[in-house]
Design a protein around this motif. Structure first.
Motif, PDB file in Angstrom:
ATOM      1  N   THR B  23       0.596  -1.201   0.006  1.00  0.00           N
ATOM      2  CA  THR B  23      -0.048  -0.115  -0.040  1.00  0.00           C
ATOM      3  C   THR B  23       0.853   1.272  -0.041  1.00  0.00           C
ATOM      4  N   ARG B  24       0.747   1.962  -1.231  1.00  0.00           N
ATOM      5  CA  ARG B  24       1.400   3.298  -1.038  1.00  0.00           C
ATOM      6  C   ARG B  24       0.328   4.226  -1.692  1.00  0.00           C
ATOM      7  N   VAL B  25      -0.776   4.486  -0.886  1.00  0.00           N
ATOM      8  CA  VAL B  25      -1.839   5.182  -1.044  1.00  0.00           C
ATOM      9  C   VAL B  25      -1.552   6.486  -0.695  1.00  0.00           C
ATOM     10  N   SER B  26      -1.887   7.502  -1.588  1.00  0.00           N
ATOM     11  CA  SER B  26      -1.574   8.979  -1.071  1.00  0.00           C
ATOM     12  C   SER B  26      -2.619   9.350   0.146  1.00  0.00           C
ATOM     13  N   PHE B  27      -1.810  10.336   0.750  1.00  0.00           N
ATOM     14  CA  PHE B  27      -2.444  10.760   1.960  1.00  0.00           C
ATOM     15  C   PHE B  27      -3.864  11.165   1.965  1.00  0.00           C
ATOM     16  N   ARG B  28      -4.290  12.111   0.834  1.00  0.00           N
ATOM     17  CA  ARG B  28      -5.795  12.517   0.518  1.00  0.00           C
ATOM     18  C   ARG B  28      -6.446  11.358   0.453  1.00  0.00           C
ATOM     19  N   ARG B  29      -6.188  10.529  -0.495  1.00  0.00           N
ATOM     20  CA  ARG B  29      -7.126   9.433  -0.838  1.00  0.00           C
ATOM     21  C   ARG B  29      -7.060   8.419   0.460  1.00  0.00           C
ATOM     22  N   THR B  30      -6.102   8.277   1.359  1.00  0.00           N
ATOM     23  CA  THR B  30      -6.284   7.488   2.494  1.00  0.00           C
ATOM     24  C   THR B  30      -7.431   7.996   3.582  1.00  0.00           C
ATOM     25  N   ARG B  31      -7.108   9.300   3.682  1.00  0.00           N
ATOM     26  CA  ARG B  31      -8.101  10.138   4.545  1.00  0.00           C
ATOM     27  C   ARG B  31      -9.632   9.795   4.019  1.00  0.00           C
ATOM     28  N   VAL B  33     -10.795   7.477   2.051  1.00  0.00           N
ATOM     29  CA  VAL B  33     -11.340   6.153   1.866  1.00  0.00           C
ATOM     30  C   VAL B  33     -11.440   5.691   3.401  1.00  0.00           C
ATOM     31  N   PHE B  34     -10.756   6.000   4.245  1.00  0.00           N
ATOM     32  CA  PHE B  34     -10.949   5.573   5.764  1.00  0.00           C
ATOM     33  C   PHE B  34     -12.020   6.408   6.453  1.00  0.00           C
ATOM     34  N   TYR B  37     -15.053   4.370   5.169  1.00  0.00           N
ATOM     35  CA  TYR B  37     -15.164   3.364   6.006  1.00  0.00           C
ATOM     36  C   TYR B  37     -15.781   3.556   7.413  1.00  0.00           C
ATOM     37  N   LEU B  38     -15.239   4.539   8.238  1.00  0.00           N
ATOM     38  CA  LEU B  38     -15.965   4.874   9.378  1.00  0.00           C
ATOM     39  C   LEU B  38     -17.537   5.106   9.244  1.00  0.00           C
TER      40      LEU B  38
END
Lengths: 248, 235, 300
Positions: B23-31, B33-34, B37-38
């Motif tokens: 996983t090398r997901v960009s910061f923005r995308r991580t935020r 997606v997560f 999820y929440l």
């Protein structure tokens, strides 16, 4: 003309924490993947029992969030380990010292443990909802858990995640100082786990350690045990890394 | 179980390492997606509350499995059976009825060779000789998805004087039940794993076949039966 | 005020003396070039200054404090080299923002403008950059941080000549506006010469020279002519480099301790006197053999 800029530990730790958060946030994606994977595995039943007469057999599959929680805790350990490696690799390029780096890592792991514990427990609810629609339930009891129970479950899972990530961080820091430990510790750990099947002294010790945390039935005492263990691990790391050379 | 522990730890550990490495997901995308999820988990929790509230009021099943007391329910069933009033028990239902005209004097009840007939049987003499044999199957088993957990026996006449009762088809039912996570159980008053065995047995319930025969019919019961009682019988 | 003070500083790795008995002081608000051969201990020295490494013996003070594990020193110092590790999941602009928050003097606009000038896309990822582009990005961070002490350790690795020139200029311009202490280690002394106030030359972990660049330019002279005449002029200890040009003519570099009269006389005797380029001089100064690589071949 540049003047010397005085700073303090708190503000540096805060900046370091934000930096770490930005640098390592990607691990949350892996948390999600791991939890959903565990959820998938759990749909077949976390444990099962069969009861019946000669004619009718009931296969009862018991559904709980246990697998999700176990996976999450293993994730927490590995994140602790990774954070140690990343701290060593990334932290010292910009303003930091050993103490602020460790404190920022601690804050970061606290946050990930918090997210991991809560999502693990609520992922268990998702599992139950899915099962309600997909499978034939004997009873819908337990489909929704009382908010208090959910809170308690989350709280306990968060504490376990804190413990595991602190252990992972501790292990990661040891490994940074001495590569031989990277191999030695897992060998000892899994060795003692395998030995746990037999009845050796190591196995007894291991079991006692497990009992110390897993069999504690008072929530307050349990909290105390975890907090003290985590504090002890971090104090050891801070003392241990205080004279550590970086960026060799 | 404890020997499996290393495997159970190793497997996800390897998986997590693989996933973490990839996983090398960009910061923005991580935020993003997560957060999704929440929110999704939160909505599911809401959905669980709403569904559970809707379901629990209409389902009697929920009540039964937790409130059943296996020992008294079995005792009551057999007491009622021997007194001929099993049909009156609230949790007992009729799941089969057969009747035959039988002018003969002797009846032999048999089951398949070498088999044990699971339901208990009761033979009840009628007050009259109406040349009719009536067979009723009762069960206190639970209905699961509209069917009884146990299937009724097969009843047929064979030859001149034989009545053959054989066990119904065997059922394997897979069902699911929810338990609390171990992190919740660790601090619950009831820490031990709930004892489902007994409760499940009571779900299967009891089964009985009541055979009503004309007053003066000679009845002989073969091997493989468990006769609870003979009602109105002189012998 | 002294920005850096080193007293008998030594650092040993597994019995190898990387830095040996090094004493010097670096003044505030000057650009100092750190020059030395490969393995001379430049990087080790810089890491000792940055507080990453512990001295084996001796003492180093930065802003009057021991830099090792020192938060105050760390807050006033930035160390840029080609080993800079940055978060993989941040784009260049995100990285700049994330790094910038550490430094109170951070110049976000300048960083952005430099990014633009050197054709780095803000949405790009550091890991996908070429070696030279990585170096460019590192240097942007180093300049924009405007730290009281800025250390560049071989920052131009992989950059092409044009980009290097631009960077030297950018650094100098920013330095003029906001003077600060800068240490710049590079192999390419001739390129950075214009930039430097002082030069610190180290050889095998020891200080060899530490002097203003103006003095360095007059440190030595090149003498070309008949060997016998030139030999007469120069004492053995003065000779830094010699190269036979023909049967009896020689090129010789000697410390410039001659008075005007001697030089005038030499000129009359047909000796050609030339200045020595600083980078050549540094090569001669740090060489093991006075004859350079030729020595190896002339022996056989």
């Amino acid at each position: 003309m540049m003047s010397f800029h005085e700073t303090n530990l708190l503000s540096v730790t805060k900046k370091q924490f934000i930096y770490k958060l930005q640098a390592n946030l990607g691990i949350l994606i892996s948390l999600m993947i791991i939890q959903l994977l565990a959820l998938l595995l759990s749909t077949a039943g976390v444990s099962s029992m069969s009861v019946g007469t000669n004619l009718t057999i009931i296969n009862l599959k018991i559904i709980s969030g246990d697998i999700i929680i176990v996976f999450t805790l293993i994730w927490a350990f590995i994140v602790g380990y990774n954070t140690a490696g990343n701290a060593y690799r990334l932290d010292y390029h910009f303003v930091t010292n050993r103490l602020s780096s460790n404190l920022a890592s601690g804050c970061f792991l606290l946050l990930t443990s918090l997210l991991a514990g809560i999502t693990a427990t609520f992922c268990g609810v998702l599992l139950r909802v899915l099962l309600y629609f997909w499978r034939d339930l004997l009873t819908t009891k337990g489909l929704s858990m009382a908010p208090a129970l959910l809170m308690k479950g989350s709280y306990v899972t968060v504490l376990y995640a804190c413990l595991l990530s602190a252990l992972g961080y501790f292990y990661g820091m040891l490994a940074q100082r001495n590569k031989a430990l990277t191999v030695l510790i897992p060998v000892l750990f899994f060795g003692s786990l395998f030995a746990a099947a037999k009845d050796t002294r190591a196995a007894q010790l291991f079991r006692q350690v497990l009992v110390f945390y897993f069999s504690e039935s008072s929530l307050a005492l349990f909290t105390l045990k975890i907090v003290l263990t985590v504090a002890l691990l971090f104090i050891t790391i801070i003392l241990f890394t205080n004279r550590m050379e970086v960026r060799k | 179980m404890i020997a499996l522990l290393p495997l159970l730890t190793l497997l996800p550990a390897i998986l997590i390492f693989l996933v973490l490495g990839k996983t090398r997901v960009s910061f923005r995308r991580t935020r993003f997606v997560f957060t999704v999820y929440l929110v999704f988990l939160l909505l599911c929790t809401g959905a669980a509350f709403i569904t559970a509230a809707a379901v629990e009021t209409e389902s009697a099943l929920n009540k039964e499995i937790t409130e059943i007391d296996p020992e008294t329910s079995a005792g009551e069933f057999y007491a009622a059976l021997s007194e001929g009033r099993v049909a009156q028990l609230p949790e007992v239902e009729k799941n089969g009825y057969w009747s035959f005209t039988y002018p003969g004097q002797e009846l032999s009840i048999t089951t398949a060779e070498g088999e044990h007939f699971e339901p208990s049987i009761v033979i009840e003499r009628k007050d009259i000789n109406d040349e009719t044999i009536e067979i009723t199957s009762y069960t206190s088993s639970l209905k699961f998805k509209g069917n009884y957990l146990v299937s009724p026996p097969t009843v047929r006449r064979r030859g001149e004087k034989y009545l053959e009762l054989t066990n119904g088809t065997s059922n394997v039912v897979t069902t699911y039940i929810f338990a609390d996570d171990w992190t919740m159980q660790q601090f619950s008053a009831d820490r031990r794993f709930p004892d489902y065995h007994w409760k499940l047995h009571s779900l299967l319930g009891e089964q009985a076949v009541v055979i009503r025969v004309p007053k003066d019919l000679q009845v002989e019961v073969g091997r493989g039966f468990h006769v609870v009682s003979l009602i109105n019988s002189d012998s | 005020m002294h920005c850096i003070e080193s007293k008998n500083l030594s650092k040993t790795f597994d019995k190898i003396k990387a830095v040996h008995d090094l004493s010097f002081t670096i003044e505030e608000n000057k650009i100092t070039g750190l020059v030395g051969r490969n393995g001379a201990g430049k990087t080790t020295l810089l890491k000792l200054i940055a507080g990453y490494l512990l001295p084996t013996t001796g003492e180093i003070n930065v802003f009057g404090r021991n830099p090792f594990n020192n938060l105050q020193v760390a807050a006033n110092l930035i160390f840029i080299d080609d080993q800079l590790a940055l978060p993989e999941n941040l784009s260049l602009e995100e990285t700049l923002a994330a790094v910038g928050q550490f430094y109170p003097n951070w110049q976000a606009e300048l960083a952005r403008a430099l990014l633009d000038y050197f054709s780095l896309q803000p949405r790009q990822y550091y890991a996908n950059l070429s070696k030279g582009m990585k170096s460019s990005f590192n240097m942007i961070i180093g300049i924009a941080a405007r730290c009281p002490l800025t250390i560049f350790d071989e920052p131009t690795v992989g950059m092409d000549a044009a980009v290097r020139k631009d960077f030297y200029r950018a650094l100098l311009k920013d330095f003029m506006q906001y003077p600060r202490t800068i240490i710049f280690s590079s192999h390419l002394l001739s390129e950075i010469e214009e930039l430097l106030d002082d030069l610190l030359l180290i050889k095998a972990g020891e200080k060899y020279l530490h002097l203003p660049l103006d003095e360095l330019r007059n440190y030595a002279v090149g003498l070309t002519g008949r060997e016998s005449i030139i030999r007469k002029m120069t004492g053995q200890e003065q000779v830094l480099f010699q190269q036979k040009l023909g049967r009896d003519s020689i090129y010789l570099v000697a410390r410039n301790t001659f008075d005007q009269q001697t030089l005038q006389q030499a000129r009359l005797q047909g000796v050609e006197i030339s200045p020595v380029a600083t980078d050549d001089l540094c090569i001669y100064l740090t060489a093991q053999h006075k004859g350079g690589i030729d020595d190896v071949f002339s022996r056989n």
